[in-house]
Design a protein around this motif. Structure first.
Motif, mmCIF file in Angstrom:
data_model
loop_
_atom_site.group_PDB
_atom_site.id
_atom_site.type_symbol
_atom_site.label_atom_id
_atom_site.label_comp_id
_atom_site.label_asym_id
_atom_site.label_seq_id
_atom_site.Cartn_x
_atom_site.Cartn_y
_atom_site.Cartn_z
ATOM 1 N N CYS A 1 0.292 5.106 -1.603
ATOM 2 C CA CYS A 1 -1.021 5.797 -1.829
ATOM 3 C C CYS A 1 -0.688 7.224 -1.704
ATOM 4 N N LEU B 1 -6.804 10.129 -3.865
ATOM 5 C CA LEU B 1 -5.950 8.976 -3.601
ATOM 6 C C LEU B 1 -5.829 8.008 -4.402
ATOM 7 N N GLY C 1 -9.292 5.749 -1.742
ATOM 8 C CA GLY C 1 -8.697 5.592 -3.107
ATOM 9 C C GLY C 1 -9.459 4.538 -3.807
ATOM 10 N N ALA D 1 -1.913 11.183 -2.313
ATOM 11 C CA ALA D 1 -3.105 11.759 -2.002
ATOM 12 C C ALA D 1 -2.622 13.291 -2.608
#
Length: 121
Positions: free
Chosen positions: A22, A4, A112, A24
């Motif tokens: 964010c 992430l 993350g 992924a």
């Protein structure tokens, strides 16, 4: 594995806006809930907002009406639109996702690395 990566942080004046992302990537079969957390210096980490795979959302009281969480499932990406920012919103913002990986039957939660948001008065 799953990664992430947050982006979009920086410095903004009070009353301004900022959008965090964010993204992924990795061996992803499905992403369930995704969330934004934040941690200010000397304070506990706190949940900001959550978005389910269905798109339903929940917000902390301190951001309701100012922040909007969203996601693009085709891009495995989540966003946080932050408006009317206040100095007390200054924190490291991190994303978290509940991910079902390819070949697995049980999802795991991944984080993350965080992105700094600083709101000047």
């Amino acid at each position: 594995q799953v990664q992430l990566v947050e982006s979009g942080g920086g410095l903004v004046q009070a009353g301004g806006s900022m959008r965090l992302s964010c993204a992924a990537s990795g061996s992803i079969r499905r992403i369930n809930d995704m969330s934004w957390y934040r941690q200010a210096p000397g304070k506990e980490r706190e949940l900001v907002a959550t978005i389910a795979g269905s798109g339903s959302t929940n917000y902390a009281e301190f951001v309701k009406g100012r922040f909007t969480i969203s996601r693009d499932n085709g891009k495995n990406t989540m966003y946080l639109q932050m408006n009317s920012l206040k100095p007390e919103d200054t924190a490291v913002y991190s994303c978290e996702a509940d991910v079902l990986r390819l070949g697995w039957v049980t999802p795991l939660r991944f984080w993350g690395q965080g992105t700094q948001v600083t709101v000047s008065s």
